[in-house]
Design a protein around this motif. Structure first.
Motif, PDB file in Angstrom:
ATOM      1  N   ALA A 103       0.841  -1.205   0.000  1.00  0.00           N
ATOM      2  CA  ALA A 103       0.000   0.000   0.000  1.00  0.00           C
ATOM      3  C   ALA A 103       0.872   1.250   0.000  1.00  0.00           C
ATOM      4  O   ALA A 103       1.952   1.280   0.608  1.00  0.00           O
ATOM      5  CB  ALA A 103      -0.923   0.006   1.216  1.00  0.00           C
ATOM      6  N   SER A 104       0.396   2.281  -0.677  1.00  0.00           N
ATOM      7  CA  SER A 104       1.128   3.552  -0.723  1.00  0.00           C
ATOM      8  C   SER A 104       0.730   4.482   0.411  1.00  0.00           C
ATOM      9  O   SER A 104       1.305   5.558   0.564  1.00  0.00           O
ATOM     10  CB  SER A 104       0.865   4.253  -2.063  1.00  0.00           C
ATOM     11  OG  SER A 104       1.397   3.491  -3.129  1.00  0.00           O
ATOM     12  N   GLY A 105      -0.263   4.064   1.194  1.00  0.00           N
ATOM     13  CA  GLY A 105      -0.699   4.885   2.313  1.00  0.00           C
ATOM     14  C   GLY A 105      -1.868   4.226   3.011  1.00  0.00           C
ATOM     15  O   GLY A 105      -2.426   3.221   2.537  1.00  0.00           O
ATOM     16  N   PHE A 106      -2.239   4.811   4.125  1.00  0.00           N
ATOM     17  CA  PHE A 106      -3.360   4.290   4.921  1.00  0.00           C
ATOM     18  C   PHE A 106      -4.094   5.476   5.527  1.00  0.00           C
ATOM     19  O   PHE A 106      -3.502   6.311   6.203  1.00  0.00           O
ATOM     20  CB  PHE A 106      -2.828   3.381   6.043  1.00  0.00           C
ATOM     21  CG  PHE A 106      -3.892   2.524   6.687  1.00  0.00           C
ATOM     22  CD1 PHE A 106      -3.950   1.169   6.429  1.00  0.00           C
ATOM     23  CD2 PHE A 106      -4.841   3.069   7.548  1.00  0.00           C
ATOM     24  CE1 PHE A 106      -4.927   0.363   7.016  1.00  0.00           C
ATOM     25  CE2 PHE A 106      -5.816   2.287   8.131  1.00  0.00           C
ATOM     26  CZ  PHE A 106      -5.862   0.925   7.867  1.00  0.00           C
ATOM     27  N   ILE A 107      -5.392   5.563   5.249  1.00  0.00           N
ATOM     28  CA  ILE A 107      -6.219   6.640   5.769  1.00  0.00           C
ATOM     29  C   ILE A 107      -7.329   6.028   6.614  1.00  0.00           C
ATOM     30  O   ILE A 107      -8.028   5.107   6.172  1.00  0.00           O
ATOM     31  CB  ILE A 107      -6.831   7.483   4.630  1.00  0.00           C
ATOM     32  CG1 ILE A 107      -5.723   8.184   3.836  1.00  0.00           C
ATOM     33  CG2 ILE A 107      -7.825   8.506   5.179  1.00  0.00           C
ATOM     34  CD1 ILE A 107      -6.214   8.894   2.584  1.00  0.00           C
ATOM     35  N   SER A 108      -7.489   6.503   7.831  1.00  0.00           N
ATOM     36  CA  SER A 108      -8.538   5.999   8.710  1.00  0.00           C
ATOM     37  C   SER A 108      -9.893   6.553   8.283  1.00  0.00           C
ATOM     38  O   SER A 108     -10.005   7.716   7.875  1.00  0.00           O
ATOM     39  CB  SER A 108      -8.247   6.407  10.159  1.00  0.00           C
ATOM     40  OG  SER A 108      -9.354   6.101  10.987  1.00  0.00           O
ATOM     41  N   LYS A 109     -10.926   5.725   8.407  1.00  0.00           N
ATOM     42  CA  LYS A 109     -12.269   6.200   8.081  1.00  0.00           C
ATOM     43  C   LYS A 109     -12.763   7.244   9.075  1.00  0.00           C
ATOM     44  O   LYS A 109     -13.754   7.929   8.812  1.00  0.00           O
ATOM     45  CB  LYS A 109     -13.245   5.021   8.008  1.00  0.00           C
ATOM     46  CG  LYS A 109     -13.155   4.237   6.717  1.00  0.00           C
ATOM     47  CD  LYS A 109     -14.364   3.354   6.503  1.00  0.00           C
ATOM     48  CE  LYS A 109     -14.353   2.745   5.110  1.00  0.00           C
ATOM     49  NZ  LYS A 109     -15.553   1.933   4.837  1.00  0.00           N
ATOM     50  N   SER A 110     -12.086   7.362  10.207  1.00  0.00           N
ATOM     51  CA  SER A 110     -12.470   8.383  11.186  1.00  0.00           C
ATOM     52  C   SER A 110     -11.777   9.716  10.919  1.00  0.00           C
ATOM     53  O   SER A 110     -11.999  10.683  11.639  1.00  0.00           O
ATOM     54  CB  SER A 110     -12.129   7.904  12.602  1.00  0.00           C
ATOM     55  OG  SER A 110     -10.732   7.717  12.751  1.00  0.00           O
ATOM     56  N   ALA A 111     -10.944   9.769   9.866  1.00  0.00           N
ATOM     57  CA  ALA A 111     -10.199  10.994   9.557  1.00  0.00           C
ATOM     58  C   ALA A 111     -11.147  12.102   9.090  1.00  0.00           C
ATOM     59  O   ALA A 111     -12.208  11.842   8.522  1.00  0.00           O
ATOM     60  CB  ALA A 111      -9.158  10.718   8.477  1.00  0.00           C
ATOM     61  N   SER A 112     -10.741  13.332   9.329  1.00  0.00           N
ATOM     62  CA  SER A 112     -11.523  14.482   8.859  1.00  0.00           C
ATOM     63  C   SER A 112     -11.341  14.646   7.350  1.00  0.00           C
ATOM     64  O   SER A 112     -10.427  14.068   6.756  1.00  0.00           O
ATOM     65  CB  SER A 112     -11.049  15.755   9.559  1.00  0.00           C
ATOM     66  OG  SER A 112      -9.722  16.079   9.145  1.00  0.00           O
ATOM     67  N   ILE A 113     -12.221  15.440   6.748  1.00  0.00           N
ATOM     68  CA  ILE A 113     -12.114  15.721   5.312  1.00  0.00           C
ATOM     69  C   ILE A 113     -10.736  16.304   4.997  1.00  0.00           C
ATOM     70  O   ILE A 113     -10.092  15.920   4.014  1.00  0.00           O
ATOM     71  CB  ILE A 113     -13.215  16.707   4.861  1.00  0.00           C
ATOM     72  CG1 ILE A 113     -14.599  16.054   4.968  1.00  0.00           C
ATOM     73  CG2 ILE A 113     -12.966  17.185   3.446  1.00  0.00           C
ATOM     74  CD1 ILE A 113     -14.907  15.027   3.912  1.00  0.00           C
ATOM     75  N   ASP A 114     -10.265  17.216   5.832  1.00  0.00           N
ATOM     76  CA  ASP A 114      -8.950  17.832   5.594  1.00  0.00           C
ATOM     77  C   ASP A 114      -7.833  16.806   5.673  1.00  0.00           C
ATOM     78  O   ASP A 114      -6.877  16.842   4.880  1.00  0.00           O
ATOM     79  CB  ASP A 114      -8.697  18.957   6.608  1.00  0.00           C
ATOM     80  CG  ASP A 114      -9.535  20.200   6.315  1.00  0.00           C
ATOM     81  OD1 ASP A 114     -10.016  20.326   5.164  1.00  0.00           O
ATOM     82  OD2 ASP A 114      -9.711  21.028   7.225  1.00  0.00           O
ATOM     83  N   ASP A 115      -7.922  15.878   6.637  1.00  0.00           N
ATOM     84  CA  ASP A 115      -6.894  14.850   6.757  1.00  0.00           C
ATOM     85  C   ASP A 115      -6.921  13.904   5.559  1.00  0.00           C
ATOM     86  O   ASP A 115      -5.868  13.448   5.086  1.00  0.00           O
ATOM     87  CB  ASP A 115      -7.087  14.056   8.050  1.00  0.00           C
ATOM     88  CG  ASP A 115      -6.643  14.831   9.283  1.00  0.00           C
ATOM     89  OD1 ASP A 115      -5.914  15.834   9.125  1.00  0.00           O
ATOM     90  OD2 ASP A 115      -7.034  14.441  10.404  1.00  0.00           O
ATOM     91  N   ILE A 116      -8.124  13.595   5.070  1.00  0.00           N
ATOM     92  CA  ILE A 116      -8.238  12.735   3.886  1.00  0.00           C
ATOM     93  C   ILE A 116      -7.581  13.420   2.687  1.00  0.00           C
ATOM     94  O   ILE A 116      -6.808  12.806   1.941  1.00  0.00           O
ATOM     95  CB  ILE A 116      -9.714  12.414   3.588  1.00  0.00           C
ATOM     96  CG1 ILE A 116     -10.284  11.499   4.685  1.00  0.00           C
ATOM     97  CG2 ILE A 116      -9.861  11.744   2.211  1.00  0.00           C
ATOM     98  CD1 ILE A 116     -11.777  11.270   4.590  1.00  0.00           C
ATOM     99  N   ARG A 117      -7.853  14.705   2.528  1.00  0.00           N
ATOM    100  CA  ARG A 117      -7.232  15.455   1.423  1.00  0.00           C
ATOM    101  C   ARG A 117      -5.717  15.477   1.567  1.00  0.00           C
ATOM    102  O   ARG A 117      -4.982  15.311   0.588  1.00  0.00           O
ATOM    103  CB  ARG A 117      -7.770  16.896   1.394  1.00  0.00           C
ATOM    104  CG  ARG A 117      -9.182  17.018   0.869  1.00  0.00           C
ATOM    105  CD  ARG A 117      -9.652  18.450   0.929  1.00  0.00           C
ATOM    106  NE  ARG A 117     -11.051  18.564   0.521  1.00  0.00           N
ATOM    107  CZ  ARG A 117     -11.880  19.490   0.962  1.00  0.00           C
ATOM    108  NH1 ARG A 117     -11.468  20.404   1.835  1.00  0.00           N
ATOM    109  NH2 ARG A 117     -13.129  19.528   0.540  1.00  0.00           N
ATOM    110  N   GLU A 118      -5.270  15.689   2.794  1.00  0.00           N
ATOM    111  CA  GLU A 118      -3.828  15.725   3.036  1.00  0.00           C
ATOM    112  C   GLU A 118      -3.178  14.391   2.672  1.00  0.00           C
ATOM    113  O   GLU A 118      -2.134  14.336   2.022  1.00  0.00           O
ATOM    114  CB  GLU A 118      -3.547  16.039   4.508  1.00  0.00           C
ATOM    115  CG  GLU A 118      -2.051  16.057   4.851  1.00  0.00           C
ATOM    116  CD  GLU A 118      -1.787  16.127   6.346  1.00  0.00           C
ATOM    117  OE1 GLU A 118      -0.624  15.878   6.741  1.00  0.00           O
ATOM    118  OE2 GLU A 118      -2.730  16.404   7.116  1.00  0.00           O
TER     119      GLU A 118
END
Length: 217
Positions: A102-117
């Motif tokens: 995987a090139s990264g991991f984003i939590s489903k609890s992340a904010s919209i800004d964190d997802i964009r980041e």
């Protein structure tokens, strides 16, 4: 003029796909978004969009078991970065996802800004993990050994293993990959050797242990 980015969202929950679309729509360049509601749709989307820039993959998707979906997609679409987006965001699951390509991991609890980041970071060539994540050694020796063995498989061997896990016969795999049945038999023999197992059933069980470890983490 630079062409628009193409991002595939693979998640079986329409509401969460909508949240990801909202995050992506606010990014520079207004990327083209392709949605997939199950694993086979995700695979077909990647096939139909060979120049896609990113695939966002939920671990809990119909048609696949956990991290085995990541293994299959990384084998078939080697140039397509895959970011896991999951509610299972414990350190062990994050580490295993990264170890399996995987090139990264984003939590489903992340904010919209964190997802964009996170998405922006991966598109810039970085590996993204949630804030506060600290990489630690694998605690389960059997899983660590299995991941190390899986990483020795060639892309074609990884694809064959994923298709074995789907229950396909050698003849069916040969047809899907456009090669001879003898070639598939050779791949299966190599997979068994690399995974240190005696049968295709045992190989599939080994692959399942990755998902079982993720579920137990």
């Amino acid at each position: 003029m630079a062409s628009a980015l193409t991002i595939i969202i693979a998640d079986d929950h329409p509401l969460f796909r909508g949240a990801l679309k909202q995050a992506l729509t606010g990014m520079a360049g207004n990327p083209d978004i392709v949605e997939a509601g199950d694993f086979e749709a995700a695979r077909k989307a990647a096939e139909a969009c060979p120049d896609a820039d990113l695939l966002l993959l939920d671990l809990a998707m119909p048609g696949v078991s956990g991290l085995s979906g990541l293994i299959a997609l990384r084998a078939e679409f080697q140039s397509l970065p895959v970011v896991i987006v999951s509610a299972s965001d414990d350190p062990a699951t994050i580490r295993r996802a990264l170890d399996l390509g995987a090139s990264g991991f984003i939590s489903k609890s992340a904010s919209i800004d964190d997802i964009r980041e996170g998405i922006g970071s991966v598109l810039s060539g970085n590996v993204y993990t949630p804030g506060g994540y600290v990489r630690a050694p694998e605690q389960d020796g059997e899983v660590a050994d299995l991941i190390a063995r899986l990483r020795t498989l060639t892309p074609q061997q990884s694809r064959v293993l994923a298709m074995l896990a789907e229950g396909l016969l050698n003849k069916q795999i040969a047809y899907e990959l456009g090669v001879s049945e003898a070639t598939i038999k050779a791949h299966v023999s190599a997979i068994l050797l690399k995974l240190n197992v005696d049968s295709r059933t045992q190989a599939v069980i080994q692959l399942g242990k990755i998902s079982a470890a993720q579920a137990a983490a």
